[in-house]
Design a protein around this motif. Structure first.
Motif, PDB file in Angstrom:
ATOM      1  N   PRO A  59       0.837  -1.201   0.000  1.00 26.32           N
ATOM      2  CA  PRO A  59       0.000   0.000   0.000  1.00 26.32           C
ATOM      3  C   PRO A  59       0.872   1.251   0.000  1.00 26.32           C
ATOM      4  O   PRO A  59       1.777   1.367   0.825  1.00 26.32           O
ATOM      5  CB  PRO A  59      -0.805  -0.116   1.301  1.00 26.32           C
ATOM      6  N   VAL A  60       0.622   2.153  -0.935  1.00 31.19           N
ATOM      7  CA  VAL A  60       1.412   3.393  -1.023  1.00 31.19           C
ATOM      8  C   VAL A  60       0.484   4.571  -1.315  1.00 31.19           C
ATOM      9  O   VAL A  60      -0.630   4.401  -1.802  1.00 31.19           O
ATOM     10  CB  VAL A  60       2.492   3.327  -2.141  1.00 31.19           C
ATOM     11  N   LEU A 112      -5.667   0.226   1.625  1.00 28.08           N
ATOM     12  CA  LEU A 112      -4.734   0.125   2.756  1.00 28.08           C
ATOM     13  C   LEU A 112      -4.924  -1.221   3.452  1.00 28.08           C
ATOM     14  O   LEU A 112      -3.968  -1.977   3.665  1.00 28.08           O
ATOM     15  CB  LEU A 112      -5.002   1.283   3.742  1.00 28.08           C
ATOM     16  N   VAL A 116      -2.346  -4.403   3.733  1.00 25.05           N
ATOM     17  CA  VAL A 116      -1.829  -4.826   5.034  1.00 25.05           C
ATOM     18  C   VAL A 116      -2.215  -6.278   5.310  1.00 25.05           C
ATOM     19  O   VAL A 116      -1.384  -7.089   5.732  1.00 25.05           O
ATOM     20  CB  VAL A 116      -2.324  -3.882   6.163  1.00 25.05           C
ATOM     21  N   ARG A 119      -0.225  -8.752   3.188  1.00 30.90           N
ATOM     22  CA  ARG A 119       1.178  -8.862   3.610  1.00 30.90           C
ATOM     23  C   ARG A 119       1.307  -9.486   4.983  1.00 30.90           C
ATOM     24  O   ARG A 119       2.287 -10.165   5.270  1.00 30.90           O
ATOM     25  CB  ARG A 119       1.843  -7.481   3.615  1.00 30.90           C
ATOM     26  N   GLU A 120       0.344  -9.176   5.867  1.00 27.14           N
ATOM     27  CA  GLU A 120       0.434  -9.651   7.250  1.00 27.14           C
ATOM     28  C   GLU A 120      -0.906 -10.236   7.693  1.00 27.14           C
ATOM     29  O   GLU A 120      -1.619  -9.617   8.468  1.00 27.14           O
ATOM     30  CB  GLU A 120       0.837  -8.489   8.180  1.00 27.14           C
TER      31      GLU A 120
END
Ligand SMILES: Cc1cc2nc3c(=O)[nH]c(=O)nc-3n(C[C@H](O)[C@H](O)[C@H](O)COP(=O)(O)OP(=O)(O)OC[C@H]3O[C@@H](n4cnc5c(N)ncnc54)[C@H](O)[C@@H]3O)c2cc1C
Ligand code: FES
Ligand code: FES
Lengths: 161, 285
Positions: A59-60, A112, A116, A119-120
Motif C-alpha cells: 500500500p502506497v 490500505l 496490510v 502482507r500480514e
C-alpha cells in the motif's frame, strides 16, 4: 526531460500505456489518463491516505509518486477489488459494519487494509489499529472501519465460500 | 497543488547517478529516493528542483546487509524493511520498535533510511538512531567515496555535511553487544506525526552498574545528538527509577531546546527530560 514520456504498467491486471509529463503524480495518471476515478485525492501531500493504492502489493500514497516511476509496475486500485459481481470480503464487511458514511475515504481505506492483510494475515488488533491510523476519515469515527477490517480478516483467512 | 516541471533522470548505476549529480550540481538537482518528504515539499512548491535524479532503479544501491560488526544500510533500504528485525540481536529489535513511530504504514513502504538522514528533519527517528549509535555514513560523488561520522553529519535542521554533488550511499550502524539494553520513547500530538521530543537510551549492566551509556535526544534541538551530561549521570551507577529521573533532569538542563508553534523551548526541554527518563525505564524492562 520535462517533455511527456510513455510509461507502461498494469492496473488491476490490465496493461496500460500513458503519456505523461514527469511531474504528473501517479494518482493523477490513474484518474485522468486511465479514467479510474475510484482513487480519490484529498490532501495531495501524503497526509490523508485517500489516494492509497497497491504498488507491487504494497500500500502506497499514489500522490507521493510520479507516474513515470511506475514503469513495469503492477498497480491495484479499488476498481479491481471485486470479482465481477462478487464483492471483496473487505467491501462486504464495510457494508455490513457500516464502515462508511460519505465514502470519500473508503477507497483509500479498502486498499490500505487489503495491502496490510495480504502482507500480514496474522496481524494483531494493535497492529491493525496502528496501520488504520494511516488514513483519515471525517465521518465514521474509525471504530466501524476497525470492526470491518477485523471481520474481513477473519473471512479472508477462512477462504472463499 | 501540483509540482512544478522538472527533468526526470533514471540512472541505472551508482556511477551514473554520481555523474548526473556532478553534471547538474548548481542547478538544484536532487536525489529522489522514497519521495515521502521531497514530493510533499514539491507539491507545496516549497521546492522546485530542476532535475530529479531518481535512484529507485539503481541496481548497485543495496538494501540491508548484516555484517559481523555492523549493519550496512544501503540507500534503497526502506523503512518497512525494518518492520521485522533485520538481525537477532538487540539492534534488530531496537530498529523494528523505532520504525513503527515513523509516519504511517504506506509512508514506510516507500521512504528510505538514507533519505531520512539526508533530509535531516530534527524529529526524524532514524537521525536520532544514527546520532545515538554513532553510525558511519558513506557519501559518494563522481570523485569517489568519503566517510562521515554521524556526530558531524547533522549540521542544522535540514542541513547535512553532504555536498551538492554527493549522495548518501550507505549508513553503517555498529551492532550492539548481546546484553545491551535499549529503550525508546517519543511524544507526538497525533499518531504518525513528527514528535515534539524523543529519546533513545542504550546501556549495558556489569556487576549491577551501568556501563557504556548512550543517551540521545531528537526533535528538541536543531539536530539530534548524544547528551553527555545525561550519560555522565548514569555511568557506573545502579539502574533504577531515581537514577533515571536524575538523568532526565540533567538532560532537560543541558539541552538548548527550540521554540515553535507546537511547543515552547521550556516545554520541549522538560519533555526531553521526561522522554529520557521513560526511555531509560523502557531499557530496564
Ligand atoms: C504523512 C507523513 C508523515 C511522516 N512522518 C514521519 C515521522 O514521523 N518521522 C520521520 O522520520 N519521517 C516522517 N516522514 C518522512 C519520511 O520518513 C521520509 O521517508 C523521509 O523523511 C525521507 O526519505 P525518502 O526516502 O522518502 O526521501 P525523499 O523524499 O526522496 O528525499 C528527501 C530529501 O533527501 C534527499 N535524499 C534522499 N535520499 C538521498 C541520498 N541517498 N543521498 C542524498 N540525498 C538524498 C532528497 O534529495 C531530498 O532532498 C513522514 C512523511 C509523511 C508524508
Ligand atoms: S491525497 Fe494522497 S495522501 Fe492525501
Ligand atoms: S466516510 Fe466520510 S470521510 Fe470517511
Amino acid at each position: 526531460m520535462t517533455a511527456p514520456r510513455d510509461v507502461s504498467f498494469t492496473v488491476n491486471g490490465e496493461a496500460r500505456s500513458v503519456r505523461v509529463e514527469p511531474r504528473k503524480t501517479l494518482a493523477d495518471a490513474i484518474r485522468e489518463d486511465c479514467g479510474l476515478t475510484g482513487t480519490h485525492l484529498g490532501c495531495e501531500h501524503g497526509v490523508c491516505g485517500a489516494c492509497t493504492i497497491l504498488l507491487d502489493g504494497a500500500p502506497v500514497r499514489s500522490c507521493l509518486m510520479f507516474a513515470a516511476q511506475a514503469e513495469g509496475a503492477e498497480l491495484r486500485t479499488v476498481e479491481g477489488l471485486a470479482d465481477g459481481e462478487t464483492l471483496h470480503p473487505l467491501q462486504q464487511a464495510f457494508i455490513d459494519c457500516h464502515a462508511l458514511q460519505c465514502g470519500f475515504c473508503t477507497p483509500g481505506f479498502l486498499m490500505l487494509a487489503a495491502g496490510v492483510l495480504e502482507r500480514e494475515p496474522d496481524i494483531d488488533e494493535e497492529g491493525l489499529r496502528e496501520a488504520l491510523a494511516s488514513n483519515l476519515c471525517r465521518c465514521t469515527g474509525y471504530l466501524n472501519i476497525l470492526d470491518a477490517v477485523k471481520a474481513a480478516a477473519a473471512a479472508m483467512k477462512a477462504g472463499p465460500g | 497543488m501540483k509540482p512544478a516541471p522538472f527533468t526526470h533522470h533514471l540512472p541505472g548505476t551508482v556511477d551514473e547517478a554520481a555523474s548526473l549529480l556532478a553534471a547538474h550540481a548548481g542547478e538544484d538537482a536532487r536525489i529522489l529516493a522514497g519521495g515521502q518528504s521531497l514530493v510533499p515539499t514539491m507539491a507545496f512548491r516549497l521546492a522546485r528542483p530542476a532535475h530529479l535524479i531518481d535512484v529507485n532503479r539503481v541496481s548497485d544501491l543495496g538494501t540491508v546487509a548484516v555484517g559481523e560488526d555492523a549493519i550496512g544500510i544501503g540507500a534503497l533500504a526502506r523503512h518497512g524493511d525494518f518492520h521485522r528485525p533485520v538481525e537477532d540481536g538487540p539492534l534488530g529489535a531496537l530498529l523494528s520498535a523505532v520504525v513503527r513511530h515513523i509516519g504511517h504504514y504506506p509512508i514506510r513502504m516507500r521512504g528510505t533510511f538514507c533519505g531520512s538522514l539526508a533530509h535531516a528533519d530534527p524529529a526524524s527517528e532514524w537521525c536520532l538512531v544514527a546520532a545515538t549509535l554513532d553510525a558511519r555514513l558513506t557519501a559518494r560523488s563522481a570523485g569517489g567515496e568519503r566517510e562521515i561520522a554521524a556526530g558531524s553529519f547533522f549540521e542544522w535542521a535540514m542541513v547535512t555535511a553532504l555536498a551538492e554533488d554527493e549522495l548518501l550511499l550507505r549508513a553503517d550502524l555498529p551492532r550492539l553487544a548481546a546484553d545491551a539494553r535499549w529503550g525508546f520513547c517519543e511524544f507526538a500530538r497525533r499518531a504518525g506525526d513528527f514528535a515534539l521530543a524523543m529519546a533513545l537510551a542504550v546501556y549495558r549492566v556489569e556487576e549491577g552498574a551501568i556501563v557504556e551509556p548512550r543517551v540521545g535526544v531528537g526533535g528538541v534541538e536543531a539536530c539530534p545528538r548524544r547528551i553527555p551530561e545525561g550519560e555522565a549521570v548514569l555511568a557506573g551507577r545502579a539502574p533504577g527509577p531515581a537514577l533515571f529521573r536524575e538523568a532526565g533532569a540533567a538532560v532537560a538542563d543541558a539541552v538548548d531546546a527550540v521554540s515553535d508553534v507546537h511547543a515552547s523551548a521550556l516545554y520541549r526541554g522538560e519533555l526531553a527530560g521526561v522522554m529520557v527518563e521513560r526511555a531509560l525505564a523502557d531499557a530496564a524492562r
